[in-house]
Design a protein around this motif. Structure first.
Motif, PDB file in Angstrom:
ATOM      1  N   GLU A   8       0.881  -1.163  -0.091  1.00 36.33           N
ATOM      2  CA  GLU A   8       0.071  -0.269  -0.099  1.00 36.33           C
ATOM      3  C   GLU A   8       0.908   1.438  -0.138  1.00 36.33           C
ATOM      4  OE1 GLU A   8      -0.816   0.397   4.709  1.00 36.33           O
ATOM      5  OE2 GLU A   8      -2.157  -0.825   3.584  1.00 36.33           O
ATOM      6  N   ILE A   9       0.415   2.281  -0.612  1.00 38.51           N
ATOM      7  CA  ILE A   9       1.020   3.556  -0.651  1.00 38.51           C
ATOM      8  C   ILE A   9       0.553   4.215   0.537  1.00 38.51           C
ATOM      9  CG2 ILE A   9       1.189   5.946  -1.674  1.00 38.51           C
ATOM     10  CD1 ILE A   9       2.258   3.585  -3.604  1.00 38.51           C
ATOM     11  N   ASP A  10       1.668   4.374   1.410  1.00 38.21           N
ATOM     12  CA  ASP A  10       1.296   4.913   2.791  1.00 38.21           C
ATOM     13  C   ASP A  10       1.763   6.402   2.920  1.00 38.21           C
ATOM     14  OD1 ASP A  10       3.852   4.451   3.194  1.00 38.21           O
ATOM     15  OD2 ASP A  10       3.547   3.447   5.113  1.00 38.21           O
ATOM     16  N   GLN A  11       2.580   6.823   1.942  1.00 39.28           N
ATOM     17  CA  GLN A  11       3.073   8.113   2.320  1.00 39.28           C
ATOM     18  C   GLN A  11       3.275   8.656   0.823  1.00 39.28           C
ATOM     19  OE1 GLN A  11       7.021   8.744   4.083  1.00 39.28           O
ATOM     20  NE2 GLN A  11       5.702   9.371   5.833  1.00 39.28           N
ATOM     21  N   ILE A  12       3.011  10.130   0.964  1.00 40.60           N
ATOM     22  CA  ILE A  12       3.111  10.900  -0.340  1.00 40.60           C
ATOM     23  C   ILE A  12       3.934  12.242   0.057  1.00 40.60           C
ATOM     24  CG2 ILE A  12       2.580  11.866  -2.713  1.00 40.60           C
ATOM     25  CD1 ILE A  12       0.123   9.587  -2.306  1.00 40.60           C
ATOM     26  N   GLU A  13       4.963  12.481  -0.185  1.00 41.98           N
ATOM     27  CA  GLU A  13       5.354  13.741   0.114  1.00 41.98           C
ATOM     28  C   GLU A  13       6.006  14.896  -0.968  1.00 41.98           C
ATOM     29  OE1 GLU A  13       7.659  13.144   4.374  1.00 41.98           O
ATOM     30  OE2 GLU A  13       8.477  11.860   2.591  1.00 41.98           O
ATOM     31  N   ILE A  14       5.660  16.020  -0.943  1.00 39.37           N
ATOM     32  CA  ILE A  14       6.252  16.955  -1.960  1.00 39.37           C
ATOM     33  C   ILE A  14       7.468  17.725  -1.376  1.00 39.37           C
ATOM     34  CG2 ILE A  14       5.667  19.239  -3.149  1.00 39.37           C
ATOM     35  CD1 ILE A  14       2.878  18.359  -3.127  1.00 39.37           C
ATOM     36  N   VAL A  15       8.782  17.385  -2.165  1.00 42.47           N
ATOM     37  CA  VAL A  15       9.865  17.988  -1.358  1.00 42.47           C
ATOM     38  C   VAL A  15      10.504  18.887  -2.577  1.00 42.47           C
ATOM     39  CG1 VAL A  15      12.183  17.037  -0.757  1.00 42.47           C
ATOM     40  CG2 VAL A  15      10.072  15.641  -0.323  1.00 42.47           C
ATOM     41  N   VAL A  35       3.364  -9.234  11.271  1.00 41.78           N
ATOM     42  CA  VAL A  35       4.594  -9.729  11.567  1.00 41.78           C
ATOM     43  C   VAL A  35       5.667  -8.835  11.263  1.00 41.78           C
ATOM     44  CG1 VAL A  35       6.041 -11.659  10.610  1.00 41.78           C
ATOM     45  CG2 VAL A  35       3.539 -12.084  10.905  1.00 41.78           C
ATOM     46  N   SER A  36       5.599  -8.135  10.017  1.00 37.82           N
ATOM     47  CA  SER A  36       6.847  -7.382   9.659  1.00 37.82           C
ATOM     48  C   SER A  36       6.188  -6.500   8.563  1.00 37.82           C
ATOM     49  CB  SER A  36       8.031  -8.093   9.413  1.00 37.82           C
ATOM     50  OG  SER A  36       7.886  -8.649   8.100  1.00 37.82           O
ATOM     51  N   ASN A  37       7.072  -5.180   8.419  1.00 33.55           N
ATOM     52  CA  ASN A  37       6.974  -4.611   7.051  1.00 33.55           C
ATOM     53  C   ASN A  37       8.337  -4.101   6.544  1.00 33.55           C
ATOM     54  OD1 ASN A  37       7.450  -2.594   8.951  1.00 33.55           O
ATOM     55  ND2 ASN A  37       5.812  -1.466   8.756  1.00 33.55           N
ATOM     56  N   SER A  38       8.292  -3.626   5.412  1.00 34.84           N
ATOM     57  CA  SER A  38       9.469  -3.146   4.546  1.00 34.84           C
ATOM     58  C   SER A  38       8.799  -2.016   3.858  1.00 34.84           C
ATOM     59  CB  SER A  38      10.280  -3.950   3.890  1.00 34.84           C
ATOM     60  OG  SER A  38       9.518  -4.617   2.924  1.00 34.84           O
ATOM     61  N   PHE A  39       9.680  -1.275   3.513  1.00 32.31           N
ATOM     62  CA  PHE A  39       9.101  -0.003   2.500  1.00 32.31           C
ATOM     63  C   PHE A  39       9.972   0.253   1.464  1.00 32.31           C
ATOM     64  CE2 PHE A  39       8.715   1.043   6.972  1.00 32.31           C
ATOM     65  CZ  PHE A  39       7.400   1.244   6.929  1.00 32.31           C
ATOM     66  N   HIS A  40       9.533   0.884   0.238  1.00 32.33           N
ATOM     67  CA  HIS A  40      10.269   0.955  -1.064  1.00 32.33           C
ATOM     68  C   HIS A  40       9.792   2.476  -1.393  1.00 32.33           C
ATOM     69  CE1 HIS A  40      11.551   0.645  -5.084  1.00 32.33           C
ATOM     70  NE2 HIS A  40      10.575   0.956  -5.463  1.00 32.33           N
ATOM     71  N   ARG A  41      10.614   2.909  -1.700  1.00 29.52           N
ATOM     72  CA  ARG A  41      10.632   4.583  -1.902  1.00 29.52           C
ATOM     73  C   ARG A  41      10.893   4.993  -3.374  1.00 29.52           C
ATOM     74  NH1 ARG A  41      10.323   7.772   2.854  1.00 29.52           N
ATOM     75  NH2 ARG A  41      10.810   6.556   4.541  1.00 29.52           N
ATOM     76  N   TRP A  42      10.288   5.796  -3.974  1.00 30.23           N
ATOM     77  CA  TRP A  42      10.664   6.274  -5.354  1.00 30.23           C
ATOM     78  C   TRP A  42      10.233   7.933  -5.488  1.00 30.23           C
ATOM     79  CZ3 TRP A  42       7.020   2.855  -4.665  1.00 30.23           C
ATOM     80  CH2 TRP A  42       5.671   3.200  -5.179  1.00 30.23           C
ATOM     81  N   VAL A  43      11.052   8.615  -6.404  1.00 28.61           N
ATOM     82  CA  VAL A  43      10.831  10.047  -6.464  1.00 28.61           C
ATOM     83  C   VAL A  43      10.291  10.274  -7.905  1.00 28.61           C
ATOM     84  CG1 VAL A  43      11.773  12.233  -6.409  1.00 28.61           C
ATOM     85  CG2 VAL A  43      12.659  10.681  -4.667  1.00 28.61           C
ATOM     86  N   LEU A  44       9.202  11.104  -8.033  1.00 32.37           N
ATOM     87  CA  LEU A  44       8.611  11.478  -9.272  1.00 32.37           C
ATOM     88  C   LEU A  44       8.914  13.107  -9.411  1.00 32.37           C
ATOM     89  CD1 LEU A  44       5.259   9.647  -8.889  1.00 32.37           C
ATOM     90  CD2 LEU A  44       7.088   8.779  -9.972  1.00 32.37           C
ATOM     91  N   THR A  45       9.112  13.481 -10.787  1.00 33.08           N
ATOM     92  CA  THR A  45       9.539  14.755 -11.245  1.00 33.08           C
ATOM     93  C   THR A  45       8.433  15.162 -12.174  1.00 33.08           C
ATOM     94  OG1 THR A  45      11.475  13.954 -12.817  1.00 33.08           O
ATOM     95  CG2 THR A  45      11.977  14.724 -10.558  1.00 33.08           C
ATOM     96  N   PRO A  46       8.214  16.602 -12.471  1.00 38.64           N
ATOM     97  CA  PRO A  46       7.183  16.921 -13.396  1.00 38.64           C
ATOM     98  C   PRO A  46       7.472  16.668 -14.768  1.00 38.64           C
ATOM     99  CG  PRO A  46       7.761  18.804 -11.853  1.00 38.64           C
ATOM    100  CD  PRO A  46       8.733  17.599 -11.595  1.00 38.64           C
ATOM    101  N   ASP A  47       8.825  16.119 -15.281  1.00 42.00           N
ATOM    102  CA  ASP A  47       9.101  15.704 -16.424  1.00 42.00           C
ATOM    103  C   ASP A  47       8.673  14.082 -16.659  1.00 42.00           C
ATOM    104  OD1 ASP A  47      11.305  14.853 -15.048  1.00 42.00           O
ATOM    105  OD2 ASP A  47      12.623  15.701 -16.501  1.00 42.00           O
ATOM    106  N   MET A  48       8.472  13.478 -15.751  1.00 41.27           N
ATOM    107  CA  MET A  48       8.185  12.133 -15.730  1.00 41.27           C
ATOM    108  C   MET A  48       6.955  11.785 -16.350  1.00 41.27           C
ATOM    109  SD  MET A  48      10.244  10.805 -12.272  1.00 41.27           S
ATOM    110  CE  MET A  48      10.054   9.170 -12.613  1.00 41.27           C
ATOM    111  N   ASP A  49       6.606  10.594 -16.924  1.00 47.31           N
ATOM    112  CA  ASP A  49       5.208   9.975 -17.180  1.00 47.31           C
ATOM    113  C   ASP A  49       4.939   9.373 -16.025  1.00 47.31           C
ATOM    114  OD1 ASP A  49       3.029   8.606 -18.233  1.00 47.31           O
ATOM    115  OD2 ASP A  49       4.042   7.198 -19.386  1.00 47.31           O
ATOM    116  N   ILE A  50       3.632   9.676 -15.258  1.00 48.40           N
ATOM    117  CA  ILE A  50       3.161   9.039 -14.119  1.00 48.40           C
ATOM    118  C   ILE A  50       1.849   8.055 -14.351  1.00 48.40           C
ATOM    119  CG2 ILE A  50       4.191  10.761 -12.766  1.00 48.40           C
ATOM    120  CD1 ILE A  50       1.343  12.024 -12.504  1.00 48.40           C
ATOM    121  N   SER A  51       1.586   7.943 -15.503  1.00 45.84           N
ATOM    122  CA  SER A  51       0.468   7.118 -15.886  1.00 45.84           C
ATOM    123  C   SER A  51       0.415   5.771 -15.271  1.00 45.84           C
ATOM    124  CB  SER A  51       0.321   7.079 -17.458  1.00 45.84           C
ATOM    125  OG  SER A  51       1.344   6.217 -18.102  1.00 45.84           O
TER     126      SER A  51
END
Length: 85
Positions: A8-15, A35-51
């Motif tokens: 699940e997407i649990d955090q969205i931040e504008i940096v 039992v456990s959890n782990s996280f994966h992060r990525w960054v999007l910029t205005p010139d990226m395709d976000i479809s």
């Protein structure tokens, strides 16, 4: 004893005005108990395709990336390119 995994997407931040950092949690449960959890992060910029992003990420990006923000990002990129040249 059943193990389940959900993502699940649990955090969205504008940096820095235009970078959107997304955090996805992977949660492991046994019979409904955490039992456990782990996280994966990525960054999007205005010139990226976000479809391919989840709709809530797209909605935030489209609201945050106004024409002024997009122009500021392009100016930032041009300044960075000039400094590296």
């Amino acid at each position: 004893m059943a193990l389940t995994e959900r993502k699940e997407i649990d955090q969205i931040e504008i940096v820095r005005d235009w970078n959107i950092q997304v955090r996805q949690a992977t949660v492991i449960e046994r019979d409904g108990e955490f039992v456990s959890n782990s996280f994966h992060r990525w960054v999007l910029t205005p010139d990226m395709d976000i479809s391919d992003q989840e709709q809530k990420v797209q909605d935030i990006a489209n609201a945050a990336w106004t024409p002024e923000v997009r122009q500021a990002y392009e100016t930032f990129k041009a300044d960075q390119a000039q400094r590296l040249a």
